[in-house]
Design an enzyme around this catalytic site. Structure first.
Site, mmCIF file in Angstrom:
data_model
loop_
_atom_site.group_PDB
_atom_site.id
_atom_site.type_symbol
_atom_site.label_atom_id
_atom_site.label_comp_id
_atom_site.label_asym_id
_atom_site.label_seq_id
_atom_site.Cartn_x
_atom_site.Cartn_y
_atom_site.Cartn_z
ATOM 1 N N LYS A 176 0.838 -1.209 0.000
ATOM 2 C CA LYS A 176 0.000 0.000 0.000
ATOM 3 C C LYS A 176 0.876 1.264 0.000
ATOM 4 O O LYS A 176 0.587 2.240 -0.699
ATOM 5 C CB LYS A 176 -0.935 -0.010 1.220
ATOM 6 C CG LYS A 176 -1.666 1.294 1.497
ATOM 7 C CD LYS A 176 -2.683 1.675 0.436
ATOM 8 C CE LYS A 176 -3.336 3.015 0.783
ATOM 9 N NZ LYS A 176 -4.310 3.448 -0.210
ATOM 10 N N LYS A 244 0.111 11.712 5.830
ATOM 11 C CA LYS A 244 0.370 10.624 6.787
ATOM 12 C C LYS A 244 1.003 9.441 6.055
ATOM 13 O O LYS A 244 1.993 8.858 6.498
ATOM 14 C CB LYS A 244 -0.964 10.237 7.449
ATOM 15 C CG LYS A 244 -0.925 9.096 8.412
ATOM 16 C CD LYS A 244 -1.394 7.770 7.840
ATOM 17 C CE LYS A 244 -2.782 7.776 7.281
ATOM 18 N NZ LYS A 244 -3.222 6.467 6.798
HETATM 19 P P1 NAD Z 1 -11.822 9.065 8.224
HETATM 20 O O1 NAD Z 1 -11.024 9.968 9.108
HETATM 21 O O2 NAD Z 1 -12.896 9.634 7.365
HETATM 22 O O3 NAD Z 1 -12.500 7.912 9.120
HETATM 23 C C1 NAD Z 1 -11.905 7.322 10.233
HETATM 24 C C2 NAD Z 1 -12.984 7.053 11.278
HETATM 25 O O4 NAD Z 1 -12.389 6.371 12.398
HETATM 26 C C3 NAD Z 1 -13.635 8.326 11.827
HETATM 27 O O5 NAD Z 1 -15.037 8.229 11.720
HETATM 28 C C4 NAD Z 1 -13.185 8.352 13.284
HETATM 29 O O6 NAD Z 1 -14.129 8.954 14.158
HETATM 30 C C5 NAD Z 1 -12.993 6.886 13.577
HETATM 31 N N1 NAD Z 1 -12.119 6.602 14.724
HETATM 32 C C6 NAD Z 1 -10.985 7.232 15.092
HETATM 33 N N2 NAD Z 1 -10.450 6.649 16.183
HETATM 34 C C7 NAD Z 1 -11.269 5.617 16.512
HETATM 35 C C8 NAD Z 1 -11.257 4.629 17.526
HETATM 36 N N3 NAD Z 1 -10.276 4.591 18.438
HETATM 37 N N4 NAD Z 1 -12.266 3.725 17.558
HETATM 38 C C9 NAD Z 1 -13.265 3.755 16.627
HETATM 39 N N5 NAD Z 1 -13.325 4.671 15.641
HETATM 40 C C10 NAD Z 1 -12.345 5.579 15.580
HETATM 41 O O7 NAD Z 1 -10.760 8.269 7.333
HETATM 42 P P2 NAD Z 1 -11.020 7.472 5.967
HETATM 43 O O8 NAD Z 1 -10.905 8.413 4.825
HETATM 44 O O9 NAD Z 1 -12.231 6.625 6.123
HETATM 45 O O10 NAD Z 1 -9.701 6.563 5.935
HETATM 46 C C11 NAD Z 1 -9.539 5.468 6.829
HETATM 47 C C12 NAD Z 1 -8.237 4.754 6.477
HETATM 48 O O11 NAD Z 1 -8.269 4.318 5.116
HETATM 49 C C13 NAD Z 1 -6.992 5.639 6.610
HETATM 50 O O12 NAD Z 1 -5.924 4.890 7.110
HETATM 51 C C14 NAD Z 1 -6.728 6.080 5.177
HETATM 52 O O13 NAD Z 1 -5.363 6.396 4.953
HETATM 53 C C15 NAD Z 1 -7.172 4.860 4.401
HETATM 54 N N6 NAD Z 1 -7.644 5.134 3.032
HETATM 55 C C16 NAD Z 1 -8.468 6.205 2.775
HETATM 56 C C17 NAD Z 1 -8.892 6.452 1.465
HETATM 57 C C18 NAD Z 1 -9.782 7.633 1.117
HETATM 58 O O14 NAD Z 1 -9.918 7.936 -0.078
HETATM 59 N N7 NAD Z 1 -10.395 8.312 2.085
HETATM 60 C C19 NAD Z 1 -8.493 5.603 0.434
HETATM 61 C C20 NAD Z 1 -7.698 4.495 0.728
HETATM 62 C C21 NAD Z 1 -7.273 4.277 2.034
#
Ligand code: NAD
Length: 307
Positions: A176, A244
């Site tokens: 990744k 990040k």
């Molecule tokens: P986001 O910030 O929108 O969602 C993360 C969620 O986790 C939030 O709702 C937050 O409240 C929750 N959270 C935080 N700490 C927590 C805990 N201790 N217990 C339970 N819930 C908790 O992020 P995202 O865009 O959904 O991305 C999530 C992951 O996927 C990241 O690592 C990101 O790098 C990866 N990712 C994101 C994308 C994208 O396009 N957004 C694409 C590929 C990968």
């Protein structure tokens, strides 16, 4: 006619990606209980077939599989090592799949500690963005034991289409990070091409269409090019999350003595974007760094200033 439930999932993290993935698992016929630290994120799942949980333990204790989609390494550490987390309260199915993008080394340590508690952990980060999450077409790269991967496969098929086991624990995260390195450098290349084209009075809308038909075509140009030209900064994959990931890439490079000069340069551009308050915007906002460097407005800004 009652729908046959295929298995139970404890889902942690209902953000931009997680809420779509949890919903798709419910649509695919799994019994999904989901938790997020932000109560409104849980409430927003009403009507999706996902059952809300008010604690991690409530979501995970009886689950065949626990899946997390969290921002970064500290949040994953938290759901594993924190109060009511997977170490103190191992899930019934003994299987945990972390689909967040986090540090490979931290993943290996968590997996080793969870194994002592009888829980197999897989790292299974994804590519494809919010649209891939919504359409259940994610690319999923999985590290960990092959037997655990086979157990997880039917659940992963509820969220993605290209699903590969790429090696031992941490290997999914490493693949990744290589994906992110390519995406970041590619986006930077598009920013430079757009800045040059714009400075030379080229119609960027037409230029993008032309480039899409040739060897410069890419996922980034297709999915983000239009928003870059329009100055639409709405979040999908946020600048903060990409920074990040680039930080994780550079950490891996340092640890393994691999020079990555282009990634270092791209990370500087992302830092500049963050410094100008773009962190919560989508990755296409990287182009706004060039608005500042070249003094040229985006198309939308230009239209607004004429109004
Ligand atoms: P986001 O910030 O929108 O969602 C993360 C969620 O986790 C939030 O709702 C937050 O409240 C929750 N959270 C935080 N700490 C927590 C805990 N201790 N217990 C339970 N819930 C908790 O992020 P995202 O865009 O959904 O991305 C999530 C992951 O996927 C990241 O690592 C990101 O790098 C990866 N990712 C994101 C994308 C994208 O396009 N957004 C694409 C590929 C990968």
């Amino acid at each position: 006619m009652s729908v046959q439930v295929k298995g139970s999932v404890g889902f942690l993290g209902l953000g931009v990606m997680g809420r779509e993935m949890a919903r798709n698992l419910a649509v695919a016929g799994f019994a999904v209980k989901a938790y997020d630290v932000v109560p409104t994120a849980i409430e927003a799942m009403a009507g999706t077939g996902v059952t809300p949980a008010v604690t991690i333990a409530e979501a995970t204790t009886d689950a065949d599989i626990v899946i997390s989609m969290l921002p970064d390494t500290p949040q994953v550490e938290d759901v594993v090592r924190g109060k009511g987390g997977l170490l103190s309260n191992p899930p019934r199915g003994g299987l945990y799949v972390d689909m967040s993008t986090i540090a490979p080394e931290a993943t290996r340590i968590l997996a080793a500690d969870l194994l002592k508690a009888g829980v197999r952990m897989l790292d299974a980060p994804v590519s494809g963005g919010p649209v891939g999450a919504r359409d259940a077409t994610l690319t999923i790269m999985v590290g960990g034991e092959a037997a655990a991967f086979e157990r997880a496969r039917p659940f992963l098929q509820g969220m993605g289409t290209t699903i590969n086991h790429v090696g031992a624990s941490g290997a999914g995260q490493t693949v990744k990070l290589c994906n992110q390195l390519i995406c970041g450098i590619n986006l930077q290349a598009i920013c430079e091409a757009f800045a040059l084209g714009r400075a030379c009075d080229i119609d960027l809308v037409q230029m993008r269409e032309v480039l899409m038909g040739g060897s410069a075509s890419s996922w980034m140009l297709e999915k983000l090019g239009e928003a870059m030209i329009e100055g639409d900064t709405s979040a999908g994959f946020r600048i903060d999350l990409m920074m990040k990931d680039l930080r994780l890439v550079l950490g891996e490079a340092q640890q393994n003595l691999v020079p990555l000069p282009a990634t270092g340069l791209v990370a500087s551009q992302y830092i500049a974007a963050q410094a100008h308050g773009e962190g919560a915007n989508g990755n296409q906002a990287l182009f706004r760094v060039y608005d500042r460097l070249t003094g040229r407005p985006t198309r939308r800004d230009a239209t607004a200033s004429l109004a």
